[in-house]
Design an enzyme around this catalytic site. Structure first.
Site, PDB file in Angstrom:
ATOM      1  N   LYS A  90       0.838  -1.208   0.000  1.00 52.44           N
ATOM      2  CA  LYS A  90       0.000   0.000   0.000  1.00 52.44           C
ATOM      3  C   LYS A  90       0.870   1.255   0.000  1.00 52.44           C
ATOM      4  O   LYS A  90       0.373   2.367   0.050  1.00 52.44           O
ATOM      5  CB  LYS A  90      -0.912   0.019   1.239  1.00 52.44           C
ATOM      6  CG  LYS A  90      -1.962  -1.068   1.271  1.00 52.44           C
ATOM      7  CD  LYS A  90      -3.078  -0.741   2.242  1.00 52.44           C
ATOM      8  CE  LYS A  90      -2.666  -0.923   3.688  1.00 52.44           C
ATOM      9  NZ  LYS A  90      -3.796  -0.705   4.620  1.00 52.44           N
ATOM     10  N   LYS A 119       2.877   2.079   2.435  1.00 50.94           N
ATOM     11  CA  LYS A 119       2.927   2.601   3.802  1.00 50.94           C
ATOM     12  C   LYS A 119       4.014   1.897   4.591  1.00 50.94           C
ATOM     13  O   LYS A 119       4.284   0.716   4.369  1.00 50.94           O
ATOM     14  CB  LYS A 119       1.595   2.346   4.522  1.00 50.94           C
ATOM     15  CG  LYS A 119       0.446   3.226   4.085  1.00 50.94           C
ATOM     16  CD  LYS A 119      -0.754   3.003   5.032  1.00 50.94           C
ATOM     17  CE  LYS A 119      -1.758   4.116   4.944  1.00 50.94           C
ATOM     18  NZ  LYS A 119      -2.868   3.936   5.911  1.00 50.94           N
TER      19      LYS A 119
HETATM   20  N1  C2G Z   1     -10.033   6.825   9.270  1.00 46.97           N
HETATM   21  C1  C2G Z   1     -10.998   7.766   9.612  1.00 46.97           C
HETATM   22  N2  C2G Z   1     -10.613   9.010   9.969  1.00 46.97           N
HETATM   23  C2  C2G Z   1      -9.299   9.350  10.014  1.00 46.97           C
HETATM   24  C3  C2G Z   1      -8.316   8.407   9.683  1.00 46.97           C
HETATM   25  C4  C2G Z   1      -8.704   7.133   9.318  1.00 46.97           C
HETATM   26  O1  C2G Z   1     -12.211   7.485   9.573  1.00 46.97           O
HETATM   27  N3  C2G Z   1      -8.960  10.602  10.389  1.00 46.97           N
HETATM   28  C5  C2G Z   1     -10.478   5.492   8.858  1.00 46.97           C
HETATM   29  C6  C2G Z   1     -10.107   5.163   7.418  1.00 46.97           C
HETATM   30  O2  C2G Z   1     -11.057   5.746   6.515  1.00 46.97           O
HETATM   31  C7  C2G Z   1     -10.164   3.642   7.428  1.00 46.97           C
HETATM   32  C8  C2G Z   1      -9.712   3.304   8.871  1.00 46.97           C
HETATM   33  O3  C2G Z   1      -9.846   4.511   9.648  1.00 46.97           O
HETATM   34  O4  C2G Z   1     -11.500   3.179   7.213  1.00 46.97           O
HETATM   35  C9  C2G Z   1      -8.281   2.828   8.930  1.00 46.97           C
HETATM   36  O5  C2G Z   1      -7.476   3.820   8.301  1.00 46.97           O
HETATM   37  P1  C2G Z   1      -6.007   3.384   7.793  1.00 46.97           P
HETATM   38  O6  C2G Z   1      -5.301   2.700   8.906  1.00 46.97           O
HETATM   39  O7  C2G Z   1      -5.378   4.541   7.095  1.00 46.97           O
HETATM   40  O8  C2G Z   1      -6.391   2.251   6.735  1.00 46.97           O
HETATM   41  P2  C2G Z   1      -6.064   2.157   5.170  1.00 46.97           P
HETATM   42  O9  C2G Z   1      -4.613   2.256   4.931  1.00 46.97           O
HETATM   43  O10 C2G Z   1      -6.989   3.094   4.482  1.00 46.97           O
HETATM   44  O11 C2G Z   1      -6.456   0.613   4.913  1.00 46.97           O
HETATM   45  O12 C2G Z   1      -7.844  -2.968   2.148  1.00 46.97           O
HETATM   46  C10 C2G Z   1      -8.212  -1.744   2.741  1.00 46.97           C
HETATM   47  C11 C2G Z   1      -7.034  -1.048   3.363  1.00 46.97           C
HETATM   48  O13 C2G Z   1      -6.290  -1.946   4.175  1.00 46.97           O
HETATM   49  C12 C2G Z   1      -7.515   0.155   4.171  1.00 46.97           C
END
Ligand code: C2G
Length: 129
Positions: A44, A46
């Site tokens: 991803k 990250k």
């Molecule tokens: N999130 C949120 N508000 C934020 C930050 C994050 O609502 N200020 C939500 C994201 O939208 C997501 C969840 O928290 O639904 C986890 O965020 P991340 O850890 O950044 O996940 P991500 O990298 O988007 O992984 O296959 C799908 C991916 O693994 C999603």
């Protein structure tokens, strides 16, 4: 009962993560969370601060979460939907549209993100010290 599924990295667990897990849990009776492994995060683009084993332990400990599983492939969503009898797939609206293809087997919902907080922002603030 109704099973809800989501995925994420959940690095430096913060209120934005808590808010979406709380809201997702209110959509059903069971919430399953796929936590991205360190290897999958590389796919991803990250590089989490917190190692996978700690991130999944923290997510597993959240009262709104019933089960936490590793996420190591993009393609595992359909397998997990079948394996856990998932009714609803939910995720933040930063992914809006990206998982509509799952709509043939589950309800797909995109929820608003929590503004003013993100792992990236936290790292930026911390780097100022
Ligand atoms: N999130 C949120 N508000 C934020 C930050 C994050 O609502 N200020 C939500 C994201 O939208 C997501 C969840 O928290 O639904 C986890 O965020 P991340 O850890 O950044 O996940 P991500 O990298 O988007 O992984 O296959 C799908 C991916 O693994 C999603």
């Amino acid at each position: 009962g109704k099973t809800v599924l989501t995925y994420g990295t959940f690095d430096l667990f913060h209120i934005g993560h808590l808010n979406i897990l709380k809201r997702l849990s209110s959509l059903g009776d069971r919430l399953i969370v796929g936590v991205s492994t360190d290897e999958f995060n590389a796919l991803k683009g990250k590089k989490p601060v917190v190692p996978f084993d700690q991130r999944i332990e923290i997510v597993r400990s959240i009262r709104y979460v019933d089960e936490a599983i590793p996420e190591d492939r993009w393609e595992q969503k359909r397998e997990d939907i079948a394996k856990y009898g998932v009714d609803v797939f939910g995720i933040g609206e930063d992914w809006k549209g990206k998982f509509d293809d799952l709509g043939d087997s589950v309800e797909v919902v995109y929820l608003p993100r929590t503004s003013g907080i993100s792992t990236t922002e936290m790292k930026r603030v911390l780097s100022a010290f």
